[in-house]
Design a protein around this motif. Structure first.
Motif, PDB file in Angstrom:
ATOM      1  N   ALA A   6      27.595   2.840  -2.189  1.00  0.00           N
ATOM      2  CA  ALA A   6      27.897   2.052  -1.517  1.00  0.00           C
ATOM      3  C   ALA A   6      30.067   2.678  -1.665  1.00  0.00           C
ATOM      4  O   ALA A   6      30.633   2.041  -0.365  1.00  0.00           O
ATOM      5  N   ASN A   7      30.012   2.776  -2.409  1.00  0.00           N
ATOM      6  CA  ASN A   7      31.611   3.360  -2.928  1.00  0.00           C
ATOM      7  C   ASN A   7      32.416   4.729  -3.144  1.00  0.00           C
ATOM      8  O   ASN A   7      32.708   4.829  -3.071  1.00  0.00           O
ATOM      9  N   PHE A  10      31.557  -8.187   3.699  1.00  0.00           N
ATOM     10  CA  PHE A  10      31.216  -7.593   4.299  1.00  0.00           C
ATOM     11  C   PHE A  10      30.076  -6.655   2.507  1.00  0.00           C
ATOM     12  O   PHE A  10      30.028  -5.344   2.685  1.00  0.00           O
ATOM     13  N   TYR A  11      29.396  -7.539   2.612  1.00  0.00           N
ATOM     14  CA  TYR A  11      27.978  -6.765   2.184  1.00  0.00           C
ATOM     15  C   TYR A  11      26.509  -7.245   1.962  1.00  0.00           C
ATOM     16  O   TYR A  11      27.001  -8.842   2.509  1.00  0.00           O
ATOM     17  N   ARG A  14      37.772  -7.016  -6.655  1.00  0.00           N
ATOM     18  CA  ARG A  14      37.039  -7.517  -5.712  1.00  0.00           C
ATOM     19  C   ARG A  14      35.997  -8.812  -5.820  1.00  0.00           C
ATOM     20  O   ARG A  14      35.990  -8.764  -4.667  1.00  0.00           O
ATOM     21  N   PRO A  31       0.454  -1.558  -0.252  1.00  0.00           N
ATOM     22  CA  PRO A  31      -0.323   0.015   0.014  1.00  0.00           C
ATOM     23  C   PRO A  31       1.180   1.170   0.060  1.00  0.00           C
ATOM     24  O   PRO A  31       0.397   2.187  -0.821  1.00  0.00           O
ATOM     25  N   TRP A  32       1.972   1.405   0.230  1.00  0.00           N
ATOM     26  CA  TRP A  32       2.913   2.536   0.705  1.00  0.00           C
ATOM     27  C   TRP A  32       3.804   2.508  -0.569  1.00  0.00           C
ATOM     28  O   TRP A  32       4.122   3.750  -1.114  1.00  0.00           O
ATOM     29  N   PHE A  36      30.601   7.256  -1.607  1.00  0.00           N
ATOM     30  CA  PHE A  36      29.823   7.901  -0.755  1.00  0.00           C
ATOM     31  C   PHE A  36      30.669   8.603   0.825  1.00  0.00           C
ATOM     32  O   PHE A  36      30.071  10.320   0.989  1.00  0.00           O
ATOM     33  N   TRP A  37      31.642   8.175   0.430  1.00  0.00           N
ATOM     34  CA  TRP A  37      32.628   9.046   1.304  1.00  0.00           C
ATOM     35  C   TRP A  37      33.401  10.699   0.382  1.00  0.00           C
ATOM     36  O   TRP A  37      33.963  11.288   0.797  1.00  0.00           O
ATOM     37  N   PHE A  38      33.215  10.197  -1.430  1.00  0.00           N
ATOM     38  CA  PHE A  38      33.024  11.739  -1.417  1.00  0.00           C
ATOM     39  C   PHE A  38      32.509  12.337  -2.918  1.00  0.00           C
ATOM     40  O   PHE A  38      32.141  13.335  -3.262  1.00  0.00           O
ATOM     41  N   MET A  92      37.196   2.904 -10.416  1.00  0.00           N
ATOM     42  CA  MET A  92      35.924   2.271  -9.780  1.00  0.00           C
ATOM     43  C   MET A  92      35.600   1.073 -10.196  1.00  0.00           C
ATOM     44  O   MET A  92      35.699  -0.343  -9.204  1.00  0.00           O
ATOM     45  N   TYR A  95      36.114  -5.373 -10.144  1.00  0.00           N
ATOM     46  CA  TYR A  95      36.834  -6.374 -10.551  1.00  0.00           C
ATOM     47  C   TYR A  95      37.024  -6.927  -9.955  1.00  0.00           C
ATOM     48  O   TYR A  95      38.034  -7.885  -9.245  1.00  0.00           O
ATOM     49  N   ASP A 111      26.116  -4.362  -4.208  1.00  0.00           N
ATOM     50  CA  ASP A 111      27.374  -3.911  -4.563  1.00  0.00           C
ATOM     51  C   ASP A 111      26.990  -1.772  -5.039  1.00  0.00           C
ATOM     52  O   ASP A 111      27.450  -2.542  -6.187  1.00  0.00           O
TER      53      ASP A 111
END
Lengths: 130, 294
Positions: free
Chosen positions: A122-123, A104-105, A96, A25-26, A125-127, A89, A94, A118
């Motif tokens: 998720a990779n 980790f996932y 990982r 419903p949402w 976010f820090w920049f 990236m 490749y 992934d």
């Protein structure tokens, strides 16, 4: 069939209730954004990616254990961050995708297989700003 | 004949029983029952039904708050805000208005808009200086600073609490916040440097052994490819391999830096989870006012 449904509003109401019972419903349906890239190199990149996905990749079958798949991840990363950072990236991904980093996932069911989730977000976010 | 008569009577009264109007108390009770079951979406429908059928009922404004709070519980922040904003403007000098204003800040806080939450709580404290929710506002502002990793500001806000039982919690939380910088973080700079020196070393430093291993193997193979093509004077192949190798070498450094950031994020998030379980505040609406649960 349509005529018979129209003549039986009860049946069509019941059918509607039965169909909507399976919907969250949402939930809100959103159309997927269509990416339109212009420019010489963007077009070449699109063609190259299309060639890889439609011709090269099916030749050796599905090998990537992650979602989005490595090629799709690379495509998204390059679209978002350009060829240099996006390329790094992609190569990072490749390396990982070695089948040993399950802890980790989180897992996701896609294309009939359980895959490691992934996304690009998720990779980067820090920049990148949220 | 009798059978046909009863059959006819049954179906002629069926629509009436399906669409009959329940009493206001019944609708509210059912809405509250659904709310208790955490079926917020259907609870909202019942509350809206109540407002539609009884537009002049004295419980209307409280029901509107209940709709806003149900949206809040269902994590529909944008849908919740207009209800609280309307009630805080319509009833500024009542407890409902006060609770609605506080809930605006609380909605911002839960949707991770910490700055907006802090500003609203500041305004709340100016508007309602004698409110019993003032101490909670200090406490939550402390949490908002903490989530932004502004530890000094967080402890400052927590030190302003006057309520003795909450003050005790705030002091314990403050001591935990002061330890924030001593968590076992990994330096992204160091990780990148390690992987620049030896591919894979930064990933090992971040606790990702197999990622480091694959980075080492892939980069070693490329290094050998560069050497072999140069040695055998295949200069075109040398150019191609060097180009690809530089991408994987850069990716290896990126991987180490990114892994350090991911490691740190996991450390922070798991610590925040633990602290929230211990010192987090749960606000509940009991039908008349907001109550606090630890």
């Amino acid at each position: 069939m349509r005529a018979s449904l129209n003549s039986h509003p009860m049946i069509s109401t019941l059918l509607f209730i039965a169909l909507t019972a399976f919907l969250d419903p949402w939930s809100v349906t959103e159309k997927a954004p269509v990416m339109k890239e212009e420019g010489f190199w963007n077009q070449r990149f699109e063609y190259g990616f299309y060639f890889y996905q439609k011709v090269l990749s099916p030749a050796d079958g599905a090998r990537c254990g992650m979602y989005p798949t490595c090629a799709d991840y690379g495509y998204q990363a390059i679209q978002k961050h350009g060829p240099l950072l996006g390329g790094w990236m992609a190569t990072d991904r490749y390396m990982r995708d070695n089948g040993r980093g399950n802890s980790f996932y989180s897992l996701i069911e896609k294309f009939g297989h359980r895959r490691l989730f992934d996304p690009v977000s998720a990779n980067d976010f820090w920049f990148t700003a949220p | 004949m009798k059978k046909i008569f009863f059959f006819f009577m049954f179906f002629s009264f069926l629509p009436l029983s399906l669409f009959s109007k329940d009493s206001p108390e019944q609708i509210l009770q059912f809405g509250n029952h659904l709310y208790q079951e955490e079926d917020y979406y259907r609870a909202i429908t019942e509350y809206k039904r109540f407002l539609y059928f009884y537009p002049k009922h004295p419980q209307n404004s409280h029901t509107e708050f209940q709709i806003g709070y149900s949206y809040l519980k269902g994590e529909k922040w944008e849908a919740a805000l207009p209800y609280f904003q309307k009630l805080s403007t319509d009833f500024p000098h009542t407890r409902l208005g006060e609770n609605s204003f506080f809930s605006i800040a609380h909605t911002h806080f839960l949707s991770k808009k910490y700055k907006a939450a802090q500003e609203t709580w500041n305004e709340f404290q100016e508007r309602y200086p004698k409110s019993s929710l003032n101490d909670i506002a200090w406490y939550q502002k402390g949490w908002a600073y903490f989530f932004q990793e502004k530890t000094k500001e967080a402890t400052q806000e927590l030190s302003l609490i006057k309520n003795p039982s909450l003050k005790n919690k705030a002091m314990l939380l403050s001591t935990e916040i002061e330890k924030w910088h001593t968590l076992p973080y990994r330096s992204p700079f160091l990780a990148g440097m390690f992987s620049a020196m030896l591919p894979g070393l930064g990933q090992w430093y971040d606790g990702r052994f197999w990622d480091g291993m694959s980075a080492l193997v892939v980069n070693s193979m490329f290094a050998y490819g560069i050497y072999a093509t140069w040695r055998d004077e295949h200069y075109v192949a040398f150019g191609i391999v060097t180009f690809l190798a530089s991408g994987f070498y850069g990716g290896n450094i990126f991987s180490a830096v990114s892994s350090a950031h991911k490691f740190n994020r996991n450390v922070k998030e798991s610590k925040w989870q633990i602290l929230q379980k211990k010192y987090g505040v749960n606000l509940e609406w009991n039908g008349n006012s907001l109550t606090i649960k630890f």
